[in-house]
Design a protein around this motif. Structure first.
Motif, PDB file in Angstrom:
ATOM      1  N   UNK A 237      65.938   5.274 105.639  1.00  0.00           N
ATOM      2  CA  UNK A 237      65.963   6.643 106.171  1.00  0.00           C
ATOM      3  C   UNK A 237      66.721   7.582 105.235  1.00  0.00           C
ATOM      4  N   UNK A 238      67.843   7.103 104.701  1.00  0.00           N
ATOM      5  CA  UNK A 238      68.623   7.942 103.782  1.00  0.00           C
ATOM      6  C   UNK A 238      67.853   8.177 102.488  1.00  0.00           C
ATOM      7  N   UNK A 239      67.162   7.154 102.002  1.00  0.00           N
ATOM      8  CA  UNK A 239      66.370   7.307 100.781  1.00  0.00           C
ATOM      9  C   UNK A 239      65.222   8.282 101.000  1.00  0.00           C
ATOM     10  N   UNK A 240      64.612   8.259 102.186  1.00  0.00           N
ATOM     11  CA  UNK A 240      63.568   9.226 102.485  1.00  0.00           C
ATOM     12  C   UNK A 240      64.104  10.649 102.525  1.00  0.00           C
ATOM     13  N   UNK A 241      65.315  10.828 103.052  1.00  0.00           N
ATOM     14  CA  UNK A 241      65.929  12.166 103.046  1.00  0.00           C
ATOM     15  C   UNK A 241      66.229  12.624 101.623  1.00  0.00           C
ATOM     16  N   UNK A 326      68.735  -1.555  95.214  1.00  0.00           N
ATOM     17  CA  UNK A 326      67.548  -1.458  94.364  1.00  0.00           C
ATOM     18  C   UNK A 326      66.307  -1.145  95.193  1.00  0.00           C
ATOM     19  N   UNK A 327      66.169  -1.817  96.311  1.00  0.00           N
ATOM     20  CA  UNK A 327      64.984  -1.601  97.153  1.00  0.00           C
ATOM     21  C   UNK A 327      64.966  -0.185  97.717  1.00  0.00           C
ATOM     22  N   UNK A 328      66.119   0.324  98.139  1.00  0.00           N
ATOM     23  CA  UNK A 328      66.163   1.669  98.712  1.00  0.00           C
ATOM     24  C   UNK A 328      65.890   2.742  97.661  1.00  0.00           C
ATOM     25  N   UNK A 329      66.424   2.578  96.449  1.00  0.00           N
ATOM     26  CA  UNK A 329      66.152   3.556  95.393  1.00  0.00           C
ATOM     27  C   UNK A 329      64.681   3.544  94.982  1.00  0.00           C
ATOM     28  N   UNK A 330      64.080   2.351  94.918  1.00  0.00           N
ATOM     29  CA  UNK A 330      62.657   2.268  94.598  1.00  0.00           C
ATOM     30  C   UNK A 330      61.817   2.901  95.700  1.00  0.00           C
ATOM     31  N   UNK A 331      62.216   2.708  96.952  1.00  0.00           N
ATOM     32  CA  UNK A 331      61.515   3.344  98.070  1.00  0.00           C
ATOM     33  C   UNK A 331      61.607   4.863  97.989  1.00  0.00           C
ATOM     34  N   UNK A 332      62.739   5.373  97.544  1.00  0.00           N
ATOM     35  CA  UNK A 332      62.895   6.819  97.387  1.00  0.00           C
ATOM     36  C   UNK A 332      61.946   7.352  96.309  1.00  0.00           C
ATOM     37  N   UNK A 396      54.803  -1.316  95.384  1.00  0.00           N
ATOM     38  CA  UNK A 396      54.646  -0.100  96.187  1.00  0.00           C
ATOM     39  C   UNK A 396      54.832   1.147  95.326  1.00  0.00           C
ATOM     40  N   UNK A 397      55.750   1.084  94.379  1.00  0.00           N
ATOM     41  CA  UNK A 397      55.937   2.210  93.466  1.00  0.00           C
ATOM     42  C   UNK A 397      54.705   2.413  92.592  1.00  0.00           C
ATOM     43  N   UNK A 398      54.104   1.328  92.115  1.00  0.00           N
ATOM     44  CA  UNK A 398      52.880   1.445  91.316  1.00  0.00           C
ATOM     45  C   UNK A 398      51.732   1.986  92.159  1.00  0.00           C
ATOM     46  N   UNK A 399      51.632   1.544  93.403  1.00  0.00           N
ATOM     47  CA  UNK A 399      50.584   2.045  94.298  1.00  0.00           C
ATOM     48  C   UNK A 399      50.758   3.541  94.535  1.00  0.00           C
TER      49      UNK A 399
END
Length: 816
Positions: A237-241, A326-332, A396-399
């Motif tokens: 949620x924080x990464x999305x913000x 790492x996962x949260x930054x990549x999700x952002x 997911x980042x490549x997609x």
């Protein structure tokens, strides 16, 4: 006895029911509210919310049949009064000191904000905001009251964003809530998630309220991401913000700065955990593509010194801190690529692809004999446990990158295909392989037929392994597969062609090895969808090397999946899978088979008969999605059974045989029969240049006679039939002379295609001349010095102008 006017004439559709029901709900709140010892329960609130949504008691909109009637004003006033009483009771509950009642009133106020009229919302939103703000600022309220208040405020500001008349005042109200949200983010409050949701609402709909707090919000979000006490859901949620934060400024520079900081932070963390597991210089390559020469590196969003504090071991630090970070930054990063942005931005494509390739290349093995302190055996084991999560998020980042750029990624196609295909060879976990299939599917969709030439071998090879029934491991070598296919083809070569095609499905489905674990249906579905896309996009371009194998694989898989769906599966039934998964598997398999049959190819679909039978069986499964798909498939395949490209006219061939249309040159056929041409190019039977074969009378129209070599008559019978037909002929001018026939049969071919003529068995005898269907009849006669006039005539009544002509030709009825 009650008066008749008190009854509901329209029953449940009577508009008078809505205000009466709303007053009944208000009385229920009053009765339970007076008893101080009794509190609201979640079940009671849920029932009230259901009645409000089902009956629409807060809409205050009269139906059309009530508009214009004499009691319209009375109905409106009654309904408005009921809603006023309802809102008044809710505000009293929101201000109640009892937490249960305050929580119940706040929840009901949220549904009121969503369902009430626009006029009531604009007139009352300021009062509702003040009531909710007091509950947030009160330190005595519990967790449930604050969480419900934040959620209610989020609903209020979301709906107010659609009214431009109150945009300025609502933006002012939003600015008053930014500071309390930042204070909540400094600690570890229990209602962090609802506060982040409200902050995201402000960023999307009220960016000017966040503009002056931009740096503070960025610092608070990055600090919270680096917190060691946050779980993965809160971090996402924080990464999305953080990904939405550039919307507060709305310029390209802010977006690029956040993206650059995210990539720099991810690369720095990878430098720390990938020591000894990759070649040296990988991190510097990413930095060179991220930061231009002569410019300073961006500041990291992660405080490396804070991560190193404490007496945490390297293994625990990797598992509890670095891996979620790492996962949260990549999700952002993925969210920034997929969320729409108001202006055009410069995307660091090379840096993103370098970072993606760096993560996909690491599989946990040491690349050198020098073991660093961090790469102990225990650390390597833990890193191998965390690598699948890294790979999923980086895919997911490549997609997201493929979806964002689509065909604009074509200049970087080599940088995308190479790491993905290399990673596909090593990937063994089913959920990761399914994600790779989806990535390849997106590449085929976005880059078209050229990408199919590069990915066909990888998609077909891996799908053949994953769709094979009873496999032990995904690491089956391609050599073993080729050897198996050669063995099967050698066995089938001994049988007939029809037998090999009809029995291929049965042999494949029954060849199940007991005790071998089947591939999960989710992976099979992903593989089938990738093959479907491959066949649809590039099934007709250089597909000779893999198309036949794919067609055989799809008919076998479709048959197995249909047997599993109908409960007729034998040893290969998927007992552990749910019914919905089996139905989805069957649908995807049949859809892929349909795509294979309809995809253009150089040959006729080899398994068309089996496919039609399978779709006919599926059509009988009425009431299912499989039946609907099979009905549409049969309708689509009808063009292969009954082709619609029938010739417009019959070609008048003046010989008693069927001449293949391949013998006609394109120029002769089109100029002779389809378009108007000069007199010298006109075919026989057209006496005038403006008369076409279509304009001839029915009895004068030349017909095409089909000759069956197996059922042909003897030479004497044919000669007798010609004599009788000539005697019965009433118009001798219909018989064409040899001079008219000879140009028609002189096609100029070096080698006559006699082997393709169905009547090649007809010949001549010593006693009587016969009509030969060979195309070189006249050529042979001319080469021997003979002329057409030298042949004896079989008709005594022929015209004197046709002296020495060949035997008469009779145009038989095509039905004989």
């Amino acid at each position: 006895m009650a008066a008749s006017s008190e009854y509901l004439a329209g029953g449940v559709n009577d508009v008078r029911l809505k205000p009466k029901l709303l007053r009944s709900l208000t009385r229920d709140l009053d009765e339970t509210g007076d008893a101080r010892s009794r509190a609201f329960t979640g079940e009671e609130i849920a029932k009230i919310l259901e009645k409000i949504q089902v009956h629409g008691v807060l809409s205050e909109v009269l139906p059309e049949d009530c508009v214009g009637k004499k009691d319209e004003a009375k109905l409106r006033q009654e309904w408005r009064s009921a809603v006023d009483s309802w809102v008044e009771r809710l505000l009293s509950l929101v201000s109640d000191k009892m937490p249960q009642k305050c929580w119940a009133g706040t929840c009901l106020l949220g549904i009121t904000i969503e369902k009430c009229t626009a006029e009531r919302l604009i007139a009352s939103y300021a009062v509702w905001f003040e009531k909710l703000l007091q509950n947030i600022q009160a330190s005595s309220n519990n967790h449930f009251v604050c969480e419900a208040s934040y959620a209610c405020l989020s609903d209020l500001f979301t709906r107010l964003s659609s009214f431009p008349s109150v945009k300025k005042e609502s933006t002012s109200f939003a600015g008053r809530l930014v500071q309390p949200i930042l204070q909540l983010m400094d600690g570890d409050g229990p209602f962090m998630e609802v506060a982040i949701d409200l902050l995201c609402t402000f960023i999307k709909f009220y960016p000017s309220a966040i503009y002056r707090y931009y740096d503070k919000v960025e610092f608070a979000l990055t600090s919270k991401i680096s917190s060691v006490n946050s779980d993965m859901e809160v971090l996402k949620k924080i990464s999305g913000a953080l990904a939405l934060l550039p919307h507060a400024k709305g310029d390209s520079g802010s977006w690029f700065a956040i993206m650059q900081k995210l990539l720099f932070s991810i690369n720095s963390l990878l430098n720390d955990i990938f020591q000894g597991l990759e070649e040296e210089g990988k991190g510097s390559e990413v930095m060179k593509s991220l930061v231009s020469a002569g410019k300073e590196a961006p500041s990291s969003l992660v405080d490396q010194t804070k991560l190193s504090e404490g007496n945490l071991r390297a293994t625990k630090r990797l598992r509890d801190i670095i891996s979620p970070l790492l996962c949260s930054l990549t999700y952002s990063c993925s969210s920034m690529l997929t969320n729409p942005y108001p202006v055009q931005v410069a995307l660091p494509v090379r840096a993103l692809l370098s970072l993606i390739g760096r993560v996909l290349d690491v599989d946990g093995t040491l690349v050198s004999n020098t073991v660093l302190p961090s790469t102990t055996s225990l650390y390597q084991e833990l890193l191998c446990c965390e690598l699948p999560s890294f790979h999923l998020y980086i895919l997911d980042l490549l997609i997201a990158l493929i979806k964002g750029l689509k065909s604009q990624l074509l200049p970087h196609a080599a940088s995308v295909v190479q790491p993905v295909t290399d990673f596909f060879r090593r990937a063994t976990l089913p959920h990761i392989r399914a994600k790779v299939y989806y990535t390849l599917e997106l590449l085929l969709h976005s880059m078209g037929i050229g990408m199919s030439l590069c990915l066909a071998e990888h998609v077909v090879g891996n799908a053949s392994i994953d769709l094979a029934e009873g496999r032990e491991s995904t690491g089956i070598s391609k050599l073993a597969i080729e050897a198996s296919s050669l063995k099967n083809s050698a066995k089938k070569r001994k049988r007939g062609r029809l037998s090999s095609q009809s029995n291929g499905v049965k042999e494949e489905t029954n060849n199940v090895v007991a005790g071998k674990k089947s591939t999960p249906l989710s992976l099979k579905i992903a593989a089938l969808r990738a093959i479907d896309t491959l066949v649809s996009v590039g099934g007709s371009v250089k597909s000779e090397s893999w198309r036949l194998e794919v067609d055989r694989l799809l008919i076998n898989v479709a048959t197995r999946s249909f047997d599993v769906f109908t409960g007729k599966a034998g040893n290969y039934s998927c007992i552990e899978e749910s019914t919905s998964s089996q139905e989805e598997y069957c649908l995807v398999a049949l859809q892929a088979l349909l795509a294979s049959l309809l995809s253009p190819s150089h040959v006729r679909p080899p398994y068309l008969l089996q496919g039609l039978e399978l779709f006919q069986k599926g059509k009988l499964e009425t009431g299912t999605r499989v039946a609907i798909l099979c009905e549409k498939a049969l309708l689509s395949l009808e063009v292969l059974i009954h082709p619609r490209d029938i010739p417009l006219v019959n070609y008048p061939i003046p010989v008693a045989a069927t001449v293949s249309t391949d013998e006609f040159g394109d120029e002769e056929m089109y100029h002779g029969w389809w378009v108007e041409s000069d007199n010298e190019n006109q075919p026989p039977g057209r006496e005038n240049g403006d008369q076409s074969p279509k304009d001839l009378k029915k009895d004068e129209q030349p017909q095409l006679m089909e000759v069956d070599a197996e059922k042909s008559h003897s030479v004497e019978e044919r000669r007798e039939d010609n004599r009788e037909a000539t005697a019965l002929s009433a118009e001798p001018e219909k018989i064409e002379s040899a001079s008219d026939i000879q140009p028609q049969l002189s096609f100029g071919h070096a080698e006559p295609a006699v082997d393709r003529m169905p009547s090649q068995g007809l010949g001549t005898t010593n006693s009587e001349p016969t009509l030969s269907v060979s195309l070189n009849t006249f050529a042979d006669s001319q080469s021997k010095g003979d002329t057409v006039e030298d042949r004896p005539s079989t008709s005594k009544d022929s015209d004197s102008d046709s002296h020495g002509s060949e035997p008469d030709i009779v145009w038989d009825n095509p039905d004989t």
